[in-house]
Structures are given as C-alpha cells and as structure tokens.
Scaffold this active site. Structure first.
Site, PDB file in Angstrom:
ATOM      1  CD  GLU A  66     -37.256  23.037  47.867  1.00  0.00           C
ATOM      2  OE1 GLU A  66     -36.437  23.893  48.555  1.00  0.00           O
ATOM      3  OE2 GLU A  66     -37.445  23.315  46.607  1.00  0.00           O
ATOM      4  CG  HIS A 135     -34.642  18.855  37.199  1.00  0.00           C
ATOM      5  ND1 HIS A 135     -33.315  19.396  37.432  1.00  0.00           N
ATOM      6  CD2 HIS A 135     -35.509  19.894  37.678  1.00  0.00           C
ATOM      7  CE1 HIS A 135     -33.397  20.733  37.719  1.00  0.00           C
ATOM      8  NE2 HIS A 135     -34.638  21.045  37.840  1.00  0.00           N
TER       9      HIS A 135
END
Lengths: 332, 334
Positions: A66, A135
């Site tokens: 990322e 999440h």
C-alpha cells in the site's frame, strides 16, 4: 430533477463501476491501480470487466504494498497522469498513511505552489458485515482532519455514479470513501446528473430536527426519519457528502430551520467528525438551538464479529429515533 | 558489479574537469557558509550538510539529461545546486524568505524546483522512493525518454518503502535510477548495527535489479559509473541500483554531538576528501594550475557572498498569504 423516464435502477457497485469506466474512456491519462483490481475484478467487484476492456497497462494489479502503490500514484500524478488508486479497505490505508499525509497532502503548499498532486484514492470503509475489528473501521473522519486533501463519502446511487468525475477534475488529492455496506444497495439513477464536491445535500426535507450524517449512516438516518414521520416528527436529513472541506453553511442553514440536530457518525465518538460538526454548530448556530446537539456514533470498542454485538456497536435507526425523541422531550 | 577505479588520467577535457571541480567547490563553500549562518541564527530548523559527499551529487547529476526527474532527501542542497537551482534561491529558502524556491515554506530540507524537475527535498527517510517509481511509471506510460534519479541514504534500506518500491520498480521495469548514498550511518546508527545484510547491492539484487557499487569519494568514478547506469535505464533495461560509498565529514545535523564515531575515523575519511583529491589529481596531470584553482575558488566565494546578500535582502511571505496553496487555486491546471 432529471426526466424520470430516463432513470434506471442499478446498484451502488454498478454506479461506481460505470463512473470508473467512463473516466477511463474519457481521459487517456486515467488509469487504475491497486490490489486485485484486474484479474480478480476488484475486491468489491467495482472494476470487474475493466481489465478486458482497457488492458493491464490501465488496470494495474499491484502487490500488497500500500505504501508504495499510493506513493506511485502520487508520482504518476506529478508526472502528468490521472491515477486512481484503489486501496482495498480504509484499514489497509493505514499502511500508506505516510505517503498520503507526509507527501500528497503537503506537496502543493510546501513546494510554494509549484507542484500539484491530482490523485484520486478510492477505498471501502465501514462496518456492518461481520468482518471484525481489522476490517470495519471508519477512518474517513480522521482523514478529514488533514489540510491539503479532500474527503468524499458518496452515499447515494447518483453520487456513486458521478462523484468520481468531479474528483478527477480536482487538481489536488481526493480520497473517496465507499461504504462497504452500500455496494449492494439499489436505487434509481437519474440520467445526466452531475455532482459537485463542495456541497452537502438535503436528502429529505423536514422542520423539527436535522439529522446530519454521511456515507453508510445515510440510509439509517432516512429510515429513522421515515419511522418518525409516523409519529408526526418531521426530520430533515442532511448528507454531508464532502467531509473536507465541510459545508458549514448547509449545516448551519438546516439547524437554523429545525433548531435541533442529531449527528450520526459511524466513527468513534471521541475526537470524531461528529465532534467537529457539533463544534461548528456551537460556533455559528448556538442561539438557534432549542436543545443541545446530540449524536449517535459507534461505541468506543473494536468492532466485534458476532452479529448482535456488531449491531449494538453501530449507529442504528432505533438509536437515532431515541436520540431525537430525547431532544424533543415531552413534545415527542 | 563493482565499478573498477578508473585508471589513467582524468578522462575529461579541461573545461568539463573544471566544471566538476567548481561544482564540488560551490557545494563545499555554500555548506560551510550555511553552517556559519546557522550559528548566527540566520538559518533555523534542521540543517543537514553535504560536506564530504560532494563527488556524488556532482558526478552523478552531470550524467543526467536536463529533462530527467530528480527526487532527493533532506540532505539535498548540493543536488539542487548542481541541478541548476541558483545559490541565491537555495539560501533564500534556507532563510525562510519569500524569494526561496518554496517561498520559505519548506526550508533547508524541502527544495523544490519545477523548472529543473526537482521533486523535493523529502525528509521522510525512503519517502521519495515510491514517488520516484510513480514518476517513472508516468514516463513509461507516456513513452518519454526521461528517467528518474532517486537519491536516498543507507538508512532508507531499513524502511518498507524501500523494499516495496524496489520490488515494484523491478516488476514493472520502470526507468528509475536508485542512487544510494551510503555514508555508513543512519543518523548515529552504523549500518552494521541496523542491518543483517550490510551489502546494500545484495538487497537490490534480490529484486533482480542490476547493481553498481562505486567509490563515492572519486568524482570521476561516480560520473563514469552513473553515465553507464543512466544509459542502461534510459535504454529500457529497467531500474538500476547504484551505491555510492561515501562519508559525511560533518555531524548529521546541527544537533549532533557525534558520540557514535571516532575522530580518527573522520580524519581517515577526510584524507580521501573529494575536493582536495580531485584538485591534486588535476594539478598533477597538468589540467589545473594553482592560479586557476585560486580563480575558481574566488569566483565561488563571490557567488556565495552574493547569495548571502540575496537572502539577507529577501522578504517574508505575508502572513495573510499563509493559507494560499493548501489547495491548488481554482482555474489552474497542474
């Protein structure tokens, strides 16, 4: 309003997909990069089919890096492209935080206005799908703390469809938060709509209380407003849409009309976007209030997996109704 | 590969040899003056001097093309100067003056210059590597002949951004020249105290990237190695990692008591100082007379004095302009 005969019913996911496809068709500088955006079709299937149509140069699968691929997006934007970076979820965007905050957000100002970073970063956000604490975060309010970037939270079908074009037209870094619980939501798509990325939007008109919200909490606020209508409580629902810069004018205008406000925010309460909205109301509409501003936020807990606990941890229509009734006191 | 020390005489015409020496001297004198100005309170914040490492920026940047991109670190005054930013503008930025390259908003660590495609001045260690890879991706997509040179220190190899960027640059065969200035210390932590593998080229090679290791104290060796390296990257061979073995003679910043290394070690490295060794070599080869050297040095000192005067005469950005440029003004297209 656009001509109803041209409207069609599609999902939030399909609306995002169509917006993305249109951007790729219209501007050769636009390309998409991120984890599993190509062969897999996108974690939430937003980019499904685009690899076949646009090829691997423009639909670029990345490794699980990322930090690097967000930085690559910044560099490519500086180099004349219009990259769209997809980060799988807001939780993983923390791995790229340095590039977003220490590079993208400061580049224009710190270079004395010499360079701009026309980058769009899309990511899913939010809870409600039983995927537990790693999440389910809602960090868009956190990102809204940072000068130099713009923060968008499309909550409706038309915003999902048209907000990307506005984000791409912006010369600065724009972060676009797609609430994961909205992907399957279907609705009417008005034809030929455009959206701006400056203003909040009233989604339901009312007179007794303003429900101020955005993203995944918008449908819950609308549901609460509908339920309260049966009790003769008229709730206005204001969708912030743009979390930075906040449309303070729209917030204040609605509060001046309704004299009561509840802020609904899936972020945690302490130091949250809801706190910022309340502070602005205090600063600019304090004497218009008939009651203290209330809020419904996520409970301050890592979002639990078990359904009943997760539901209890999040803003829900019943909690919103209860908050409004508490504000209205004996009137309700 | 390890670039062999160039044997024989300096392989350059007199003019170019003098250019290399002059640029090293320009950095040296500018940095010496900056340290003095720091002491006098004219420059504040962090100040990281490049003294001792001049051969790297000078040898390497003279091997690039004008259209190439440059991404560098917080120890970048030398890179900016050799790349073509005027000493006036550099010093004005260090003073925090509006006449500086970034209107005084960045200071010493954040020199930016659109004209020479200098993309900063990044003070997050390894923060420039992903950006460099992105610039290179843009060039690859747009099929330009430009390459991106990305400078960073040995400390950067410990960061995840280094590894992620090396992998992606190699995977996508991006035209990046990764220029590692290995001065042996990440602030005060020696390489052997922070890395299990101290051979930095071995790290790059693990990403299937060609590598070159070169004596960073020798401007000729640096220039020759970088010339070869940039040609390979420009020819589409993908990224290349070049390690310049160098040493900083001064402290990490102005707040460093240098407890982590011995004076003897510093003195030992100073015997290899790039400015005096190259000067001696040119004189020995009859390519530089003492008069010419004195003339060059005088010319550099004049430039430094003029830059100080420029910075002193500079103005402050009005506070009411402070919020300008947080976002790009409407109507301007990046």
């Amino acid at each position: 309003m656009s001509d109803n005969t041209n409207n069609r019913r599609i999902s939030y996911r399909a609306a995002l997909h169509d917006g993305l496809r249109e951007a790729l068709q219209q501007d050769p500088r636009v390309f998409l990069l991120g984890e599993d955006v190509g062969r897999y079709g996108g974690t939430y299937a937003v980019s499904r089919g685009l690899l076949d149509e646009f090829g691997p140069e423009r639909i670029r699968d990345t490794p699980l890096s990322e930090l690097a691929f967000v930085g690559i997006g910044i560099g490519a934007a500086l180099g004349g492209m219009r990259p769209i970076v997809e980060v799988m979820t807001v939780n993983f965007s923390l791995l790229a935080l340095d590039q977003i905050i220490n590079t993208a957000a400061i580049y224009h100002h710190m270079s004395g206005g010499q360079f701009s970073v026309p980058l769009v970063i899309r990511m899913s956000t939010g809870a409600g799908r039983q995927v537990a604490a790693q999440h389910s975060n809602s960090f868009e309010g956190w990102y809204a703390h940072i000068p130099g970037i713009k923060i968008l939270a499309p909550a409706t079908i038309e915003d999902a469809r048209y907000i990307l074009a506005a984000a791409l037209a912006d010369p600065d870094p724009v972060l676009l938060f797609e609430h994961a619980a909205l992907y399957n939501v279907e609705g009417e798509l008005p034809a030929n709509e455009t959206v701006d990325i400056k203003s909040a939007k009233v989604r339901r008109k009312g007179t007794d209380v303003t429900l101020i919200t955005y993203g995944g909490s918008l449908p819950k606020a609308l549901q609460a407003a509908e339920a309260m209508a049966q009790d003769n409580i008229s709730a206005e629902v204001l969708d912030l849409r743009v979390l930075r810069p906040l449309d303070t004018e729209a917030i204040v205008a609605s509060v001046r009309k309704c004299h009561r406000a509840v802020v609904i925010d899936e972020g945690w309460r302490s130091g949250s976007l809801s706190a910022e909205v309340m502070a602005r109301i205090m600063e600019q509409a304090f004497f218009d209030l008939d009651a203290p501003v209330a809020r419904v936020c996520a409970e301050e807990v890592p979002i639990p997996y078990a359904r009943h606990l997760e539901e209890a941890a999040l803003p829900q229509p019943e909690k919103i109704v209860a908050a409004v009734k508490a504000l209205l006191g004996e009137r309700a | 590969m390890i670039a062999p020390p160039p044997s024989g005489p300096v392989p350059y015409a007199r003019d170019f040899a003098h250019r290399l020496l002059t640029d090293m001297l320009r950095i040296r004198r500018m940095e010496e003056k900056s340290a003095e100005l720091y002491g006098a309170g004219k420059i504040r914040g962090f100040l990281h001097l490049y003294i001792g490492e001049e051969a790297v920026a000078v040898g390497a940047l003279h091997a690039l093309q004008a259209e190439d991109n440059l991404v560098t670190t917080y120890r970048e005054h030398g890179h900016a100067l050799v790349r073509g930013m005027s000493m006036d503008v550099i010093l004005a930025e260090m003073y925090g003056k509006r006449e500086g390259c970034s209107l005084g908003r960045g200071g010493s660590m954040h020199l930016f210059d659109k004209r020479t495609r200098l993309f900063g001045g990044n003070a997050i260690v390894a923060g420039g590597l992903p950006v460099a890879a992105g610039l290179a991706l843009a060039d690859k997509i747009q099929k330009t002949s430009r390459i991106t040179a990305c400078f960073f220190g040995d400390g950067a190899v410990a960061e995840g951004a280094f590894h992620e960027s090396m992998n992606l640059a190699a995977l996508w065969q991006l035209p990046v020249l990764f220029c590692c200035e290995n001065n042996l210390y990440a602030m005060g932590t020696a390489l052997e105290n922070s890395e299990s593998q101290t051979d930095l080229c071995a790290k790059a090679a693990s990403y299937r990237m060609p590598t070159i290791k070169v004596d960073g104290m020798d401007v000729v060796a640096v220039h020759e190695a970088t010339r070869q390296a940039q040609a390979r990257v420009r020819a589409g061979e993908g990224p290349l990692f070049i390690e310049y073995q160098t040493y900083r003679f001064r402290a990490h910043s102005m707040f460093d008591a240098e407890l982590y290394r011995s004076k003897a070690e510093v003195e030992e490295w100073k015997t290899r100082g790039p400015v005096h060794t190259f000067t001696a070599r040119l004189k020995q080869e009859g390519k530089l007379s003492e008069e010419e050297f004195l003339a060059l040095d005088a010319q550099v000192n004049t430039e430094v004095a003029a830059a100080v005067a420029f910075a002193e005469a500079g103005t402050w950005e009005p506070v009411e302009h402070m919020l300008a440029d947080v976002y790009t003004p409407a109507g301007s297209q990046p």
